[in-house]
Design a protein around this motif. Structure first.
Motif, mmCIF file in Angstrom:
data_model
loop_
_atom_site.group_PDB
_atom_site.id
_atom_site.type_symbol
_atom_site.label_atom_id
_atom_site.label_comp_id
_atom_site.label_asym_id
_atom_site.label_seq_id
_atom_site.Cartn_x
_atom_site.Cartn_y
_atom_site.Cartn_z
ATOM 1 N N LEU A 71 0.827 -1.206 0.000
ATOM 2 C CA LEU A 71 0.000 0.000 0.000
ATOM 3 C C LEU A 71 0.863 1.258 0.000
ATOM 4 O O LEU A 71 1.787 1.382 0.795
ATOM 5 C CB LEU A 71 -0.911 -0.004 1.233
ATOM 6 N N ILE A 121 -5.972 3.928 -2.327
ATOM 7 C CA ILE A 121 -6.152 2.634 -1.671
ATOM 8 C C ILE A 121 -7.632 2.319 -1.480
ATOM 9 O O ILE A 121 -8.082 1.187 -1.709
ATOM 10 C CB ILE A 121 -5.420 2.610 -0.315
ATOM 11 N N GLU A 122 -8.408 3.335 -1.099
ATOM 12 C CA GLU A 122 -9.833 3.132 -0.818
ATOM 13 C C GLU A 122 -10.620 2.717 -2.060
ATOM 14 O O GLU A 122 -11.733 2.198 -1.943
ATOM 15 C CB GLU A 122 -10.459 4.406 -0.244
ATOM 16 N N TRP A 146 -7.023 0.780 6.022
ATOM 17 C CA TRP A 146 -6.749 0.525 4.607
ATOM 18 C C TRP A 146 -6.426 -0.940 4.345
ATOM 19 O O TRP A 146 -6.827 -1.505 3.327
ATOM 20 C CB TRP A 146 -5.582 1.389 4.130
#
Length: 206
Positions: A71, A121-122, A146
């Motif tokens: 991430l 990321i979302e 996340w």
């Protein structure tokens, strides 16, 4: 700190893999003149501060792991380094299009198969990863927000953290139940790798 290349060899990095890391480091140095991939003051110490720092996660990845999600990959630390070392089915999540362009070129030149996701990321669909990694991205509570949707059942998180790790663990206990292990960093006397298992939302306080 001893020669980081020698330290890498103790992690089981072959000569062939070391040559691919050299290609990566050379490309990063070249691109750094155009876009800010790493802190300029860390560039002279690239092998220790970034490559060895990332590679120290390699021995912590179980042999049965089938997918890794990194991430906020940035310039590829730790995700692309781990992919070069042989981590399977690595997904690099990075919202900055210019950094993604660098990652694509680095993956091409080092002949490293990765999936690069140029999204926040979302916005990424759950990846069901056995390993989720992150470095210098956000406080632990935010990282878990996340990471949790992308973590496969029985998976684990490997987060590189600095001196504030203990405080972050304490704060996180208000919202999350996690099994954790602190592993001293090879590159930072005040840093740790947080190895997190059994991640689930819910207060650990009773």
């Amino acid at each position: 700190m001893s020669d980081p290349r020698k330290r890498l060899s103790t992690l089981g990095v072959s000569r062939e893999t070391m040559a691919r890391l050299e290609i990566y480091a050379t490309l990063l140095t070249r691109w750094q003149a155009r876009i800010n991939l790493v802190g300029p003051d860390t560039l002279p110490d690239l092998w220790t501060r970034h490559i060895l720092d990332s590679a120290q996660l390699w021995p912590m990845i179980p042999s049965e792991a089938r997918r890794l999600a990194d991430l906020g990959s940035g310039a590829g630390f730790p995700g692309l380094v781990l992919a070069i070392l042989g981590a399977p089915d690595v997904h690099l999540v990075e919202s900055d299009a210019r950094k993604c362009a660098f990652l694509r070129e680095a993956a091409r030149l080092t002949e490293t198969p990765v999936t690069i996701l140029n999204r926040r990321i979302e916005q990424v669909e759950p990846l069901s990863a056995d390993i989720v990694t992150a470095r210098a991205l956000a406080p632990l509570s935010r990282l878990l927000d996340w990471a949790a949707p992308h973590l496969a059942s029985g998976g684990q998180c490997l987060f590189l953290k600095g001196r504030g790790a203990e405080d972050e663990l304490t704060a996180t206990a208000k919202e999350w139940k996690i099994g954790h292990r602190r592993i001293p960093s090879l590159t930072d006397s005040e840093g740790v790798v947080l190895q997190l298992r059994e991640v689930c939302r819910g207060s650990a306080q009773h």
